[in-house]
Design an enzyme around this catalytic site. Sequence first.
Site, PDB file in Angstrom:
ATOM      1  N   GLY A  92       4.676 -15.659   0.609  1.00 45.10           N
ATOM      2  CA  GLY A  92       3.240 -15.827   0.850  1.00 45.10           C
ATOM      3  C   GLY A  92       2.868 -15.364   2.253  1.00 45.10           C
ATOM      4  N   HIS A  93       3.656 -15.780   3.241  1.00 45.87           N
ATOM      5  CA  HIS A  93       3.411 -15.331   4.611  1.00 45.87           C
ATOM      6  C   HIS A  93       3.554 -13.810   4.708  1.00 45.87           C
ATOM      7  CE1 HIS A  93       5.107 -19.510   5.578  1.00 45.87           C
ATOM      8  NE2 HIS A  93       3.882 -19.555   6.036  1.00 45.87           N
TER       9      HIS A  93
ATOM     10  N   GLU B 297      -5.618 -18.025   1.421  1.00 50.39           N
ATOM     11  CA  GLU B 297      -6.489 -18.858   0.584  1.00 50.39           C
ATOM     12  C   GLU B 297      -5.749 -20.089   0.066  1.00 50.39           C
ATOM     13  OE1 GLU B 297      -7.988 -16.017  -2.246  1.00 50.39           O
ATOM     14  OE2 GLU B 297      -9.532 -15.316  -0.863  1.00 50.39           O
TER      15      GLU B 297
HETATM   16  N1  ATP Z   1       1.540 -19.161  -0.988  1.00 46.73           N
HETATM   17  C1  ATP Z   1       0.782 -18.620  -0.047  1.00 46.73           C
HETATM   18  N2  ATP Z   1       0.015 -17.562  -0.333  1.00 46.73           N
HETATM   19  C2  ATP Z   1      -0.778 -17.009   0.626  1.00 46.73           C
HETATM   20  N3  ATP Z   1      -0.850 -17.432   1.896  1.00 46.73           N
HETATM   21  C3  ATP Z   1      -0.102 -18.485   2.228  1.00 46.73           C
HETATM   22  C4  ATP Z   1       0.761 -19.127   1.288  1.00 46.73           C
HETATM   23  N4  ATP Z   1       1.385 -20.144   1.913  1.00 46.73           N
HETATM   24  C5  ATP Z   1       0.935 -20.147   3.183  1.00 46.73           C
HETATM   25  N5  ATP Z   1       0.038 -19.151   3.371  1.00 46.73           N
HETATM   26  C6  ATP Z   1      -0.716 -18.865   4.581  1.00 46.73           C
HETATM   27  O1  ATP Z   1       0.146 -18.579   5.651  1.00 46.73           O
HETATM   28  C7  ATP Z   1      -0.433 -19.040   6.865  1.00 46.73           C
HETATM   29  C8  ATP Z   1       0.560 -19.920   7.563  1.00 46.73           C
HETATM   30  O2  ATP Z   1       0.748 -21.087   6.755  1.00 46.73           O
HETATM   31  P1  ATP Z   1       1.895 -22.127   6.971  1.00 46.73           P
HETATM   32  O3  ATP Z   1       2.867 -21.605   7.963  1.00 46.73           O
HETATM   33  O4  ATP Z   1       1.323 -23.464   7.143  1.00 46.73           O
HETATM   34  O5  ATP Z   1       2.641 -22.029   5.566  1.00 46.73           O
HETATM   35  P2  ATP Z   1       2.727 -22.995   4.373  1.00 46.73           P
HETATM   36  O6  ATP Z   1       3.772 -22.498   3.468  1.00 46.73           O
HETATM   37  O7  ATP Z   1       1.337 -23.249   3.852  1.00 46.73           O
HETATM   38  O8  ATP Z   1       3.268 -24.277   5.038  1.00 46.73           O
HETATM   39  P3  ATP Z   1       3.064 -25.739   4.617  1.00 46.73           P
HETATM   40  O9  ATP Z   1       4.135 -26.025   3.650  1.00 46.73           O
HETATM   41  O10 ATP Z   1       3.224 -26.315   5.948  1.00 46.73           O
HETATM   42  O11 ATP Z   1       1.682 -25.933   4.100  1.00 46.73           O
HETATM   43  C9  ATP Z   1      -1.718 -19.775   6.493  1.00 46.73           C
HETATM   44  O12 ATP Z   1      -2.808 -18.888   6.669  1.00 46.73           O
HETATM   45  C10 ATP Z   1      -1.489 -20.082   5.037  1.00 46.73           C
HETATM   46  O13 ATP Z   1      -2.694 -20.224   4.295  1.00 46.73           O
END
Ligand code: ATP
Length: 325
Positions: free
Chosen positions: A51-52, A168
């Site tokens: 996702g990132h 999103e």
């Molecule tokens: N599955 C995903 N699809 C698209 N973007 C994502 C996804 N997971 C996280 N992001 C995005 O990546 C960015 C960093 O998010 P973060 O590092 O908190 O990851 P996370 O996997 O959501 O972590 P957590 O488990 O802490 O919620 C944010 O903009 C988040 O919306």
Amino acid sequence: MTPRTTPALARTRADLAAALAEQDARAASPARGTRPYRRAVVMTMGALHTGHLSLVAHARELADDVVVTIFVNPLQFGPAEDLSRYPRDLDGDLAMLTGPGLLGAGDVVFAPGVDEVYPGGDPTVRVSAGPIGDVLEGAARPGHLDGVLTVVLKLLHLTRPDVALFGEKDAQQLAAVRAMVRDLDVPVEVVGAPLVRDVDGLALSSRNAYLSPDERVRALGLSRALRSGAEWARAGAGAHEVRDAARSALTAAGVEEADVDYVALVDPDDFTEVADTFAGVAVLLLAVRVGTTRLIDNTAVTLGASRLPDGVVAPGASTQGGARA
Ligand SMILES: Nc1ncnc2c1ncn2[C@@H]1O[C@H](COP(=O)(O)OP(=O)(O)OP(=O)(O)O)[C@@H](O)[C@H]1O
Ligand SMILES: CC(C)(CO)[C@@H](O)C(=O)[O-]
Ligand code: BAL
């Protein structure tokens, strides 16, 4: 000196300033011509997954240079939350970021420590998310969105991007960042990127690493609930029935009522609950505890399509992919 082939790793503000100065120099070089230069930032808390990487790949397409930040921000965690056990793996993150279509020489990974971001300790001045910070994620995690916006604004100042990408997956966070940028005239374009799911429908999240095999199966209830709600909406159900359908699907997947923080169907702009008569695109959002892990998920749903005038497509109807499971 041999030219670098991998992104610069900046651990301090000084490292970051030096790396950005190199980008600025390349941007101003006559060899580039007059094409406008763009720098993108993707902010993360690390423990990266696909996702990132989809955000980084999108940033790569939108900009000349990309900065990825990796920082687990204490300000957005409540006292009883998982700050200390949040997964951290900088070496693994750096390896993932240098794959094809992702970061290369000229790009930057900013991975500061807490003292580097908050050199004077906890900041006395913070951003207030306003009303959107008091509902749903804000109600379940008091102060969370203020903490997010405070660090996002700081990281925008430190990295000076033209465009900032947010997923999103964290729909309320994305809406709060958009509101901050609008209300405080922050000179950056905010781009939302689609939620990426595993093949079985589970939204990718760093916190999925906490799930046992049994819990991971139960966690599939979230995407099933979203799909069920979206199906009811497509069949003409009102907001109330859509929420009920999502709740029933959670129960069917073995999620206890007490483990559901919320099932909400909201206006995408201000995250207030939509009325039963609402026609247009709303966001169906869930926050659920599976074991000790709190998961969130969401999807866009179109309500009252039959009540919209002939030929009118609900605005925003294609901004978010539906939940697949
Ligand atoms: N599955 C995903 N699809 C698209 N973007 C994502 C996804 N997971 C996280 N992001 C995005 O990546 C960015 C960093 O998010 P973060 O590092 O908190 O990851 P996370 O996997 O959501 O972590 P957590 O488990 O802490 O919620 C944010 O903009 C988040 O919306
Ligand atoms: C935007 C963010 C990096 C701020 O800490 C975080 O909330 C996240 O990873 O979504
Ligand atoms: N992805 C949002 C960061 C958090 O849960 O703190």
